[in-house]
Design a protein around this motif. Structure first.
Motif, PDB file in Angstrom:
ATOM      1  N   CYS A 378       0.847  -1.179   0.000  1.00 25.85           N
ATOM      2  CA  CYS A 378       0.000   0.000   0.000  1.00 25.85           C
ATOM      3  C   CYS A 378       0.888   1.236   0.000  1.00 25.85           C
ATOM      4  O   CYS A 378       1.587   1.512   0.978  1.00 25.85           O
ATOM      5  N   LEU A 379       0.873   1.969  -1.108  1.00 24.69           N
ATOM      6  CA  LEU A 379       1.731   3.141  -1.221  1.00 24.69           C
ATOM      7  C   LEU A 379       1.258   4.286  -0.346  1.00 24.69           C
ATOM      8  O   LEU A 379       2.068   5.007   0.240  1.00 24.69           O
ATOM      9  N   HIS A 380      -0.057   4.455  -0.266  1.00 22.15           N
ATOM     10  CA  HIS A 380      -0.580   5.595   0.480  1.00 22.15           C
ATOM     11  C   HIS A 380      -2.040   5.337   0.829  1.00 22.15           C
ATOM     12  O   HIS A 380      -2.762   4.672   0.083  1.00 22.15           O
ATOM     13  N   LYS A 381      -2.468   5.857   1.940  1.00 20.54           N
ATOM     14  CA  LYS A 381      -3.862   5.790   2.369  1.00 20.54           C
ATOM     15  C   LYS A 381      -4.241   7.142   2.932  1.00 20.54           C
ATOM     16  O   LYS A 381      -3.523   7.716   3.757  1.00 20.54           O
ATOM     17  N   PHE A 382      -5.368   7.665   2.459  1.00 22.03           N
ATOM     18  CA  PHE A 382      -5.797   8.979   2.956  1.00 22.03           C
ATOM     19  C   PHE A 382      -7.315   8.985   3.081  1.00 22.03           C
ATOM     20  O   PHE A 382      -8.020   8.179   2.460  1.00 22.03           O
ATOM     21  N   ALA A 383      -7.824   9.906   3.879  1.00 25.79           N
ATOM     22  CA  ALA A 383      -9.253  10.045   4.117  1.00 25.79           C
ATOM     23  C   ALA A 383      -9.838  11.014   3.105  1.00 25.79           C
ATOM     24  O   ALA A 383      -9.357  12.147   2.971  1.00 25.79           O
ATOM     25  N   ASP A 384     -10.872  10.567   2.407  1.00 22.04           N
ATOM     26  CA  ASP A 384     -11.557  11.436   1.466  1.00 22.04           C
ATOM     27  C   ASP A 384     -12.338  12.483   2.251  1.00 22.04           C
ATOM     28  O   ASP A 384     -13.150  12.150   3.124  1.00 22.04           O
ATOM     29  N   SER A 385     -12.096  13.741   1.934  1.00 18.05           N
ATOM     30  CA  SER A 385     -12.647  14.844   2.717  1.00 18.05           C
ATOM     31  C   SER A 385     -14.172  14.805   2.761  1.00 18.05           C
ATOM     32  O   SER A 385     -14.841  14.811   1.719  1.00 18.05           O
ATOM     33  N   GLY A 386     -14.736  14.732   3.966  1.00 15.62           N
ATOM     34  CA  GLY A 386     -16.177  14.784   4.166  1.00 15.62           C
ATOM     35  C   GLY A 386     -16.922  13.536   3.748  1.00 15.62           C
ATOM     36  O   GLY A 386     -18.160  13.545   3.715  1.00 15.62           O
ATOM     37  N   CYS A 387     -16.220  12.462   3.447  1.00 14.01           N
ATOM     38  CA  CYS A 387     -16.862  11.247   2.951  1.00 14.01           C
ATOM     39  C   CYS A 387     -17.053  10.237   4.072  1.00 14.01           C
ATOM     40  O   CYS A 387     -16.112   9.927   4.809  1.00 14.01           O
ATOM     41  N   LEU A 388     -18.272   9.698   4.172  1.00 11.63           N
ATOM     42  CA  LEU A 388     -18.553   8.641   5.127  1.00 11.63           C
ATOM     43  C   LEU A 388     -18.410   7.267   4.505  1.00 11.63           C
ATOM     44  O   LEU A 388     -18.040   6.309   5.175  1.00 11.63           O
ATOM     45  N   SER A 389     -18.737   7.173   3.199  1.00 15.74           N
ATOM     46  CA  SER A 389     -18.638   5.898   2.492  1.00 15.74           C
ATOM     47  C   SER A 389     -18.341   6.184   1.021  1.00 15.74           C
ATOM     48  O   SER A 389     -19.153   6.829   0.335  1.00 15.74           O
ATOM     49  N   GLY A 390     -17.180   5.703   0.542  1.00 19.14           N
ATOM     50  CA  GLY A 390     -16.821   5.890  -0.854  1.00 19.14           C
ATOM     51  C   GLY A 390     -17.496   4.842  -1.733  1.00 19.14           C
ATOM     52  O   GLY A 390     -17.481   3.643  -1.428  1.00 19.14           O
ATOM     53  N   THR A 391     -18.101   5.286  -2.847  1.00 22.84           N
ATOM     54  CA  THR A 391     -18.872   4.370  -3.688  1.00 22.84           C
ATOM     55  C   THR A 391     -18.390   4.309  -5.136  1.00 22.84           C
ATOM     56  O   THR A 391     -18.839   3.431  -5.883  1.00 22.84           O
ATOM     57  N   ALA A 392     -17.516   5.219  -5.552  1.00 22.86           N
ATOM     58  CA  ALA A 392     -17.063   5.224  -6.944  1.00 22.86           C
ATOM     59  C   ALA A 392     -15.688   5.866  -7.039  1.00 22.86           C
ATOM     60  O   ALA A 392     -15.355   6.762  -6.244  1.00 22.86           O
ATOM     61  N   VAL A 393     -14.896   5.399  -8.026  1.00 25.31           N
ATOM     62  CA  VAL A 393     -13.551   5.924  -8.261  1.00 25.31           C
ATOM     63  C   VAL A 393     -13.337   6.101  -9.760  1.00 25.31           C
ATOM     64  O   VAL A 393     -13.791   5.269 -10.560  1.00 25.31           O
ATOM     65  N   ALA A 394     -12.649   7.182 -10.141  1.00 27.23           N
ATOM     66  CA  ALA A 394     -12.229   7.393 -11.529  1.00 27.23           C
ATOM     67  C   ALA A 394     -10.846   8.034 -11.515  1.00 27.23           C
ATOM     68  O   ALA A 394     -10.579   8.919 -10.687  1.00 27.23           O
ATOM     69  N   VAL A 395      -9.984   7.584 -12.417  1.00 31.67           N
ATOM     70  CA  VAL A 395      -8.598   8.070 -12.459  1.00 31.67           C
ATOM     71  C   VAL A 395      -8.247   8.443 -13.891  1.00 31.67           C
ATOM     72  O   VAL A 395      -8.491   7.671 -14.830  1.00 31.67           O
ATOM     73  N   SER A 396      -7.667   9.623 -14.072  1.00 26.91           N
ATOM     74  CA  SER A 396      -7.083  10.024 -15.348  1.00 26.91           C
ATOM     75  C   SER A 396      -5.595  10.262 -15.126  1.00 26.91           C
ATOM     76  O   SER A 396      -5.068  10.032 -14.029  1.00 26.91           O
ATOM     77  N   SER A 397      -4.909  10.741 -16.126  1.00 27.01           N
ATOM     78  CA  SER A 397      -3.471  10.963 -15.976  1.00 27.01           C
ATOM     79  C   SER A 397      -3.162  12.138 -15.058  1.00 27.01           C
ATOM     80  O   SER A 397      -2.031  12.261 -14.591  1.00 27.01           O
ATOM     81  N   HIS A 398      -4.178  12.997 -14.774  1.00 21.31           N
ATOM     82  CA  HIS A 398      -3.925  14.168 -13.931  1.00 21.31           C
ATOM     83  C   HIS A 398      -4.830  14.250 -12.712  1.00 21.31           C
ATOM     84  O   HIS A 398      -4.474  14.927 -11.749  1.00 21.31           O
TER      85      HIS A 398
END
Length: 516
Positions: A378-398
């Motif tokens: 695991c390279l890194h773990k962080f808390a998503d600001s104001g999120c109680l439950s994460g339901t979706a992820v999308a990644v681009s080059s930036h």
């Protein structure tokens, strides 16, 4: 008396000699005209009268000199119009199909039998929907001409196929010119502008069937071909040719008693992988051999379903969401289990990075994990600001976008997150346009559009412009998209699909992107 006879005989011989010389000169002149063209306009031709025999050579030479002077003056104004003007114009033209000036190209090969095949003859060979093909059953149009007309109406006539193109046009210069124009056009292509999106609503991808189930779980585009896939909850997967007009069906594959939750193409486009929320195994359909392969879940984790998974862009790995925070990595080639990652809370969404070197995941608890696929750490773990439950992820080059159960989408800079400076980073942008749980997040291939949707409310689909992170106000317009279950962009960004709970895979054309 005798000398007079000798003189007459000698005079006769001179006359015969001069006549032979004149005939010889006339023959040579005609031959020269035949070979090199008539570049001289004869004003004083040699006359054939017998009276010429009595003219001395001095007078002949003077007339020749005078005629040559006049001819030289007229040569300046008169140019030869062809290589052999003394010959009829169609001596070679009719034989070689040459018209004046530059010649048109001819087709390299023509099948004479093609002219005998009519549209009605081909339609008569169809075994499906007999009697339901309309005008095609009586059309006497040539079948080859019909195909050519349809192709030109959709794609247009390629430059290389145009017979109007001149035969002697330099191919190297033409290639350089066309290539330069293409580079200049690409260079002039502006970035996508914010505010208003230019798009068109086309016929549904599954317009010709609508039999994939009431709920469309996946509407994907083939990575290399203009083919679309639609999968529904009744276990049916259909393939369609994407033409924006009729989208004709290519093939249908049925998975009996296997309600499909997720269906995706493999990275090379040779396989279709389908998973279900009700079965521990998944299926792989090999499109090259037309065979369905059942892949049992044989590792020790004893997973109870295969409903959510992602395929890496390099085509090497497939990541399945497991129970109790587990993420299982299998080989995309052999379908063998490789390793597992473990989150502190249940995993609800994951996505591979564009270079397939890392994996992003989120879930209950609102934490985001970044996994290194090479070291399995695991390279890194962080808390998503104001999120109680994460339901979706999308990644681009930036950018990294995280959707939550409250409808909030946080956008982070990938480079800043990779530095792992803090466990509580602040998002660069907070998008609040949706108010119910985010079901899906997808970046388009250029990273200029982020599509987001919620399944809990009808028409809850928004497109976000990047890098301004502003929403396109005119999408989706007045059309009712119903409840969206899946989002997908074509490889070139020119098409966008939305699968809903009405059995339709809606298709849109994004005008800014010219490629499929």
């Amino acid at each position: 008396v005798v000398p007079m006879v000798e003189d007459e005989v000698m005079g006769a011989k001179d006359a015969q000699t001069e006549a032979k010389q004149r005939n010889r000169a006339r023959t040579e002149r005609s031959l020269s005209t035949f070979l090199f063209g008539k570049t001289v306009v004869d004003t004083d031709d040699v006359q054939d009268d017998d009276s010429d025999t009595e003219e001395d050579e001095g007078i002949e030479n003077e007339s020749v000199d005078e005629s040559e002077d006049e001819e030289n003056e007229k040569e300046k104004d008169i140019q030869p119009i062809s290589a052999q003007p003394s010959m009829p114009d169609d001596v070679f033209g009719s034989a070689l199909g040459v018209s004046g000036g530059k010649r048109k190209r001819k087709a390299a090969w023509v099948d004479k039998e093609d002219s005998e095949v009519l549209v009605k003859d081909v339609t008569a060979t169809f075994t499906k929907a007999v009697g339901k093909h309309g005008e095609k059953e009586t059309s006497i149009e040539q079948y080859g001409r019909s195909l050519s007309r349809k192709f030109k109406s959709v794609v247009g006539e390629p430059t290389w196929a145009s017979l109007d193109k001149k035969e002697d046009e330099d191919s190297d210069e033409e290639f350089l010119r066309e290539t330069t124009d293409l580079v200049e056009k690409k260079g002039r292509l502006e970035n996508l502008q914010k505010g208003t999106l230019q798009f068109r609503k086309l016929k549904d991808i599954n317009y010709s069937t609508h039999k994939e189930g009431a709920v469309i779980r996946s509407a994907e585009f083939h990575p290399t071909s203009t083919v679309g896939m639609v999968a529904g909850n009744n276990g049916t997967v259909s393939l369609f040719q994407i033409d924006g007009k009729e989208n004709p069906k290519i093939q249908t594959v049925n998975f009996e008693n296997f309600p499909i939750k997720t269906a995706k193409f493999s990275a090379n486009g040779n396989e279709i992988i389908v998973g279900s929320q009700h079965h521990p195994h998944f299926f792989v359909y090999d499109m090259m051999i037309g065979k369905t392969i059942k892949v049992p879940w044989t590792n020790k984790t004893t997973e109870h379903n295969t409903q959510k998974f992602e395929v890496s862009r390099d085509g090497k790995l497939i990541a399945f969401i497991g129970r109790f925070g587990f993420i299982h990595i299998i080989s995309a080639r052999t379908k063998e289990f490789l390793k597992s990652f473990k989150m502190n809370d249940s995993c609800q969404a994951l996505k591979f990075s564009p270079d397939s070197s890392s994996l992003y995941s989120t879930g209950e608890g609102g934490e985001v994990y970044i996994w290194d696929l090479r070291s399995s750490a695991c390279l890194h773990k962080f808390a998503d600001s104001g999120c109680l439950s994460g339901t979706a992820v999308a990644v681009s080059s930036h950018h990294l976008a995280i959707g939550s159960s409250s409808g909030v989408v946080n956008v982070y800079n990938v480079n800043n997150i990779a530095k792992a400076a803090t466990a509580y980073p602040q998002p660069d942008k907070v998008i609040l346009n949706l108010t119910t749980q985010i079901e899906d997040l997808v970046f388009n291939p250029t990273g200029e559009i982020l599509a987001m949707s919620s399944m809990e409310k009808e028409g809850a689909v928004k497109l976000v412009h990047f890098p301004s992170t502003t929403v396109f106000a005119n999408f989706p317009g007045s059309f009712n998209l119903a409840r969206a279950n899946s989002l997908s962009f074509s490889p070139g960004g020119g098409y966008f699909s939305v699968g809903n709970n009405k059995g339709a895979a809606n298709l849109y054309r994004v005008n800014h992107y010219k490629e499929y």
